[in-house]
Design a protein around this motif. Sequence first.
Motif, PDB file in Angstrom:
ATOM      1  N   CYS A 270       0.833  -1.174   0.093  1.00 10.23           N
ATOM      2  CA  CYS A 270       0.050  -0.244   0.031  1.00 10.23           C
ATOM      3  C   CYS A 270       0.873   1.040   0.129  1.00 10.23           C
ATOM      4  N   ARG A 271       1.911   1.209   0.614  1.00 15.45           N
ATOM      5  CA  ARG A 271       2.950   2.225   0.689  1.00 15.45           C
ATOM      6  C   ARG A 271       3.606   2.693  -0.488  1.00 15.45           C
ATOM      7  N   ARG A 272       4.060   1.511  -1.192  1.00 15.61           N
ATOM      8  CA  ARG A 272       4.551   1.455  -2.488  1.00 15.61           C
ATOM      9  C   ARG A 272       3.634   2.186  -3.638  1.00 15.61           C
ATOM     10  N   LEU A 273       2.455   1.758  -3.591  1.00  8.15           N
ATOM     11  CA  LEU A 273       1.138   2.130  -4.507  1.00  8.15           C
ATOM     12  C   LEU A 273       0.408   3.250  -4.009  1.00  8.15           C
ATOM     13  N   GLN A 274       0.910   3.768  -3.058  1.00  9.39           N
ATOM     14  CA  GLN A 274       0.059   4.876  -2.599  1.00  9.39           C
ATOM     15  C   GLN A 274      -1.314   4.648  -2.219  1.00  9.39           C
ATOM     16  N   TRP A 275      -1.838   3.308  -1.775  1.00  6.44           N
ATOM     17  CA  TRP A 275      -3.035   3.312  -1.161  1.00  6.44           C
ATOM     18  C   TRP A 275      -3.103   4.033   0.150  1.00  6.44           C
ATOM     19  N   ARG A 276      -4.277   4.634   0.224  1.00  4.87           N
ATOM     20  CA  ARG A 276      -4.628   5.457   1.276  1.00  4.87           C
ATOM     21  C   ARG A 276      -5.108   4.653   2.671  1.00  4.87           C
ATOM     22  N   TYR A 277      -5.697   3.570   2.413  1.00  5.60           N
ATOM     23  CA  TYR A 277      -6.329   2.902   3.825  1.00  5.60           C
ATOM     24  C   TYR A 277      -5.751   1.452   3.748  1.00  5.60           C
ATOM     25  N   ARG A 288      -7.722  -0.569   1.075  1.00  4.00           N
ATOM     26  CA  ARG A 288      -8.565   0.138  -0.098  1.00  4.00           C
ATOM     27  C   ARG A 288      -7.632   1.399  -0.712  1.00  4.00           C
ATOM     28  N   ARG A 289      -7.732   1.496  -2.021  1.00  6.33           N
ATOM     29  CA  ARG A 289      -7.019   2.602  -2.649  1.00  6.33           C
ATOM     30  C   ARG A 289      -7.402   4.010  -2.265  1.00  6.33           C
ATOM     31  N   GLY A 290      -8.755   4.191  -2.052  1.00  2.00           N
ATOM     32  CA  GLY A 290      -8.969   5.465  -1.619  1.00  2.00           C
ATOM     33  C   GLY A 290     -10.653   5.729  -1.439  1.00  2.00           C
ATOM     34  N   ASP A 291     -11.049   6.771  -1.297  1.00  2.00           N
ATOM     35  CA  ASP A 291     -12.640   6.897  -0.917  1.00  2.00           C
ATOM     36  C   ASP A 291     -13.331   6.442  -2.173  1.00  2.00           C
ATOM     37  N   GLY A 292     -14.445   5.635  -1.820  1.00  2.00           N
ATOM     38  CA  GLY A 292     -15.234   5.122  -3.020  1.00  2.00           C
ATOM     39  C   GLY A 292     -14.795   3.995  -3.596  1.00  2.00           C
ATOM     40  N   LYS A 293     -13.690   3.640  -3.368  1.00  2.00           N
ATOM     41  CA  LYS A 293     -12.741   2.373  -4.266  1.00  2.00           C
ATOM     42  C   LYS A 293     -13.320   1.049  -3.556  1.00  2.00           C
ATOM     43  N   PRO A 294     -13.133  -0.013  -4.342  1.00  2.00           N
ATOM     44  CA  PRO A 294     -13.636  -1.338  -3.520  1.00  2.00           C
ATOM     45  C   PRO A 294     -12.486  -1.733  -2.512  1.00  2.00           C
ATOM     46  N   VAL A 295     -13.005  -2.343  -1.596  1.00  2.00           N
ATOM     47  CA  VAL A 295     -12.426  -2.773  -0.362  1.00  2.00           C
ATOM     48  C   VAL A 295     -11.677  -4.254  -0.637  1.00  2.00           C
ATOM     49  N   TYR A 296     -10.530  -4.700  -0.410  1.00  2.00           N
ATOM     50  CA  TYR A 296     -10.070  -5.846  -0.563  1.00  2.00           C
ATOM     51  C   TYR A 296      -9.798  -6.483   0.917  1.00  2.00           C
ATOM     52  N   ALA A 307      -5.236  -8.256  -5.641  1.00  2.00           N
ATOM     53  CA  ALA A 307      -5.253  -6.794  -5.306  1.00  2.00           C
ATOM     54  C   ALA A 307      -4.135  -6.019  -6.026  1.00  2.00           C
ATOM     55  N   PHE A 308      -3.084  -6.055  -6.118  1.00  2.00           N
ATOM     56  CA  PHE A 308      -2.164  -5.520  -6.270  1.00  2.00           C
ATOM     57  C   PHE A 308      -1.448  -5.732  -7.819  1.00  2.00           C
ATOM     58  N   GLY A 309      -1.564  -6.984  -8.296  1.00  2.00           N
ATOM     59  CA  GLY A 309      -1.307  -7.524  -9.529  1.00  2.00           C
ATOM     60  C   GLY A 309      -0.079  -8.261  -9.414  1.00  2.00           C
ATOM     61  N   PRO A 310       0.401  -8.986 -10.416  1.00  2.00           N
ATOM     62  CA  PRO A 310       1.240  -9.954 -10.516  1.00  2.00           C
ATOM     63  C   PRO A 310       2.772  -9.481 -10.206  1.00  2.00           C
ATOM     64  N   GLU A 311       2.803  -8.114 -10.581  1.00  2.00           N
ATOM     65  CA  GLU A 311       4.103  -7.764 -10.337  1.00  2.00           C
ATOM     66  C   GLU A 311       4.681  -7.695  -8.683  1.00  2.00           C
ATOM     67  N   THR A 312       3.688  -7.941  -7.925  1.00  2.00           N
ATOM     68  CA  THR A 312       3.872  -8.139  -6.535  1.00  2.00           C
ATOM     69  C   THR A 312       4.830  -9.238  -6.233  1.00  2.00           C
ATOM     70  N   VAL A 313       4.394 -10.323  -6.989  1.00  3.04           N
ATOM     71  CA  VAL A 313       5.242 -11.805  -6.694  1.00  3.04           C
ATOM     72  C   VAL A 313       6.409 -11.556  -7.396  1.00  3.04           C
ATOM     73  N   ASP A 314       6.373 -11.132  -8.705  1.00  2.00           N
ATOM     74  CA  ASP A 314       7.850 -10.967  -9.017  1.00  2.00           C
ATOM     75  C   ASP A 314       8.866 -10.054  -8.635  1.00  2.00           C
ATOM     76  N   ARG A 315       8.238  -9.002  -8.147  1.00  2.00           N
ATOM     77  CA  ARG A 315       9.072  -8.188  -7.138  1.00  2.00           C
ATOM     78  C   ARG A 315       9.808  -8.776  -5.989  1.00  2.00           C
TER      79      ARG A 315
END
Length: 319
Positions: A270-277, A288-296, A307-315
Motif C-alpha cells: 500500500c505504501r509503494r502504490l500509495q493506497w490510502r487505507y 482500499r485504494r481511496g474513498d469510494g474504491k472497492p475494499v479488498y 489486489a496489487f497485480g502479478p508484479e507483487t510476486v515478481d518483485r
Amino acid sequence: MVNCGACGKFLSPTGAAACSVCPTKYHRACLVIAEKTQISKDWVCPNCKRHVRRGDNSQTPVKGIGEDGDCGPPLPVTSPPAQARVAGAGPALAASESAGELGLLREAFAAFTVRLDGVERRLEALERGQPEGDPARVTELEQSVLALKRELNERDQDALLSDLEIGQLPEQKGESVLHSVLVLAGQLGVPLEERDVVFAERVGVRPAGAAGRPRRVVVRLASRRLRDDMLAAARVRRAGLAAAAGVRVFINERLTRHNRHLFHRVRGECRRLQWRYTWTKRGRIFARRGDGKPVYQFRVEDDLVRAFGPETVDRRAAV
C-alpha cells in the motif's frame, strides 16, 4: 491396505487391536497396550466409547434421603456477607467460561491438526509413488492442505479476539507490566481494574541496552467489549497518548503469526502504490485504494496478487 485409526500409518492385521463396534483397527503402541496383553473380543476403541450412551440411573437412591422421606438436616442460610461474595464472583465466573471456550478451541485445533497431518502424509506418499502419475490428484491434495491451513489460521485468530498488542510502551527493569497497562488505560480514559485483565506480558527478545527498542506487550482482557473500548480510545486520543508517554505508543489487535506477516506485506504494498487505507477488524486484514474504491480482504498471499497485480510476486522473487 489397513491403516491405524490413531496415527494413520500402515497396520498389519496380525496383533492389531480391533474394535468390536466399528471396523477400525489400531497399533498396540498407539493405545499403550503391551504386546503380550490379551485383548478381549468385546474391546471398544476410545472413539466408540465417547459415543456410548450412559445407562438410566434415575432409580439410584440419593445419598442422605431415607425411606421415610427425611432429607437430612436443613441447608444453611446464606448470610449477607456470603451473598456479597457470590455477587462479586461474576468476573471469576466469566473468566471460567472464557477458559471453557478456550478448551473447546484447543480441541478443535487438535482435530484440525490431525486432519492436516493426514492430508500431508497422503500427499507425500502420492508424490513418492506417482511422481508423474496423477497431477490432478496432487493438485487436489495441495488445495486441501491450503484450505485446512487457512481454516486453522482463522480459528487461531478467533481465539485472540479479546487480545491487544501494545508497541513502544517504555520498558524498565523489574517493572509490573500489569500496572503499566492499567496506567495506559487510564490515560486513554478507559477505566480498567486488575480483574479485567486475564494476563499482560512482554514477548520477544529483551533489548541489549537501555536505548534498545522495548518489547511489545500482549494483553488479554476479560471481554471483547473492553478490548474494543481500548482500540476506539487509542484511535481518538493517539496524539495525547504520545505526549503523555514521551513516545508514540501503538495499540492494535493481536494477530496470529501468519496474519502479522501478511499485514506487514499488505502495508508495504500500500505504501509503494500509495493506497490510502489499510486496517484490521476482528483479526481480518483489509485495504482500499481511496474513498469510494472497492475494499479488498487478505487471507492468503494469493490475495496480494488479486489486489496489487502479478508484479507483487515478481518483485518479491527478485528480492
